[in-house]
Design a protein around this motif. Structure first.
Motif, short mmCIF file in Angstrom:
data_model
loop_
_atom_site.label_atom_id
_atom_site.label_comp_id
_atom_site.label_asym_id
_atom_site.label_seq_id
_atom_site.Cartn_x
_atom_site.Cartn_y
_atom_site.Cartn_z
N ASP A 65 17.49 117.68 11.75
CA ASP A 65 16.76 116.68 12.43
C ASP A 65 16.60 116.78 13.98
O ASP A 65 15.34 116.49 14.38
CB ASP A 65 17.35 115.37 11.85
N TYR A 66 17.65 117.08 14.32
CA TYR A 66 17.75 117.20 15.78
C TYR A 66 16.74 118.20 16.55
O TYR A 66 15.59 117.94 17.48
CB TYR A 66 19.09 117.69 16.44
N ILE A 67 16.59 119.57 15.89
CA ILE A 67 15.51 120.33 16.22
C ILE A 67 14.21 119.98 16.04
O ILE A 67 13.24 120.04 16.95
CB ILE A 67 15.67 121.56 15.50
N ARG A 68 13.89 119.22 15.01
CA ARG A 68 12.55 118.66 14.54
C ARG A 68 12.22 117.61 15.60
O ARG A 68 11.06 117.52 16.04
CB ARG A 68 12.61 118.09 13.25
N GLN A 69 13.06 116.60 15.91
CA GLN A 69 12.54 115.47 16.83
C GLN A 69 12.66 116.23 18.36
O GLN A 69 11.69 115.72 18.94
CB GLN A 69 13.95 114.53 16.81
N ARG A 70 13.41 116.87 18.81
CA ARG A 70 13.35 117.70 19.97
C ARG A 70 12.11 118.41 20.17
O ARG A 70 11.23 118.02 21.26
CB ARG A 70 14.58 118.62 20.07
N ALA A 71 11.69 119.21 19.01
CA ALA A 71 10.24 120.25 19.19
C ALA A 71 9.36 118.90 19.30
O ALA A 71 8.30 119.26 20.00
CB ALA A 71 10.08 120.81 17.88
N LEU A 72 9.21 117.80 18.51
CA LEU A 72 7.85 116.66 18.83
C LEU A 72 7.89 116.27 20.05
O LEU A 72 6.75 116.08 20.51
CB LEU A 72 8.14 115.77 17.60
N HIS A 73 9.15 116.09 20.57
CA HIS A 73 9.25 115.45 21.86
C HIS A 73 8.73 116.16 22.86
O HIS A 73 7.85 115.82 23.71
CB HIS A 73 10.78 114.86 22.33
N VAL A 74 9.21 117.72 22.87
CA VAL A 74 8.64 118.53 23.83
C VAL A 74 7.25 119.35 23.75
O VAL A 74 6.56 119.22 24.65
CB VAL A 74 9.54 119.92 23.91
N ILE A 75 6.88 119.36 22.30
CA ILE A 75 5.55 119.95 22.05
C ILE A 75 4.36 118.90 22.13
O ILE A 75 3.21 119.15 22.70
CB ILE A 75 5.73 120.76 20.56
N GLY A 76 4.64 117.95 21.41
CA GLY A 76 3.74 116.79 21.15
C GLY A 76 3.22 116.67 19.70
O GLY A 76 4.12 117.18 18.90
N LEU B 281 9.45 125.05 13.99
CA LEU B 281 10.16 124.27 14.74
C LEU B 281 10.10 122.66 14.00
O LEU B 281 10.96 121.98 14.03
CB LEU B 281 9.67 124.12 16.17
N ILE B 282 8.98 122.57 13.82
CA ILE B 282 8.33 121.04 13.35
C ILE B 282 8.99 120.98 11.98
O ILE B 282 9.53 119.79 11.37
CB ILE B 282 7.07 120.85 13.44
N GLU B 283 9.16 121.82 11.21
CA GLU B 283 9.70 121.80 9.67
C GLU B 283 10.99 122.19 9.48
O GLU B 283 11.65 122.24 8.54
CB GLU B 283 8.62 122.75 8.98
N SER B 284 11.69 122.33 10.78
CA SER B 284 13.04 122.65 10.52
C SER B 284 13.90 121.59 9.78
O SER B 284 13.46 120.33 9.57
CB SER B 284 13.62 122.59 11.90
N ARG B 285 14.96 121.92 8.98
CA ARG B 285 15.77 121.31 8.33
C ARG B 285 16.73 120.42 9.18
O ARG B 285 17.14 119.48 8.55
CB ARG B 285 16.58 122.13 7.24
#
Length: 169
Positions: free
Chosen positions: A18-29, A12-16
């Motif tokens: 950008d929305y998925i990456r940003q959303r994952a960082l926001h939710v996961i930490g 998720l963090i390394e997704s191509r």
């Protein structure tokens, strides 16, 4: 992070996207790349565990009480400093070993370590559990609560010396 494995979190963090990456960082930490030395240690421990006999649950419980449950809860036993381990990060041996050996690989939102430097240059660290205009309250292992008046915090570059550390408590 629920039951997401380290590899799922990393995907998720390394997704191509950008929305998925940003959303994952926001939710996961915060997520950091795995440390090669810790990866080797994880592989070595897994091999040792798989070659051993049946686990001694009583001894394991005693070890967990002294090391894990000073910060975490498991089935209602332990402290509320770190995330509850009842349903998180224990789904597979790989997930368990990652979380035990490299607890800094994924630090969930709300469980970041905050370090506060006081006017006497001493430091206090823990997880922020409350902050007002006049004080900050940190929770550390065992659990130990620290309430610090903001007027007792050292100033650095015109701001209170409060910083997030990229390590788990």
């Amino acid at each position: 992070t629920g039951e997401l494995t380290p590899s799922a979190v990393r995907a998720l963090i390394e997704s191509r996207d950008d929305y998925i990456r940003q959303r994952a960082l926001h939710v996961i930490g915060r997520v950091r790349p795995p440390d090669a030395d810790k990866q080797k240690l994880i592989a070595d421990k897994k091999q040792m565990i798989m070659a051993g006999g049946p686990p001694d649950m009583r001894v394991g419980h005693e070890i967990a009480k002294k090391t894990c449950l000073i910060c975490h809860k498991l089935y209602g036993e332990g402290a509320d400093v770190g995330p509850d381990l009842t349903g998180v990060g224990r789904g597979t041996l790989d997930a368990l070993l990652h979380n035990v050996i490299d607890p800094n690989e994924v630090v969930g939102n709300g469980f970041e370590t905050t370090e506060v430097t006081l006017k006497d240059d001493s430091t206090v660290s823990g997880r922020v559990i409350e902050e007002t205009d006049t004080r900050i309250k940190l929770l550390a292992s065992r659990p130990t609560e620290h309430t610090i008046a903001k007027c007792d915090i050292k100033m650095a570059n015109g701001k209170p010396a409060i910083r997030k550390i990229e390590l788990s408590l």
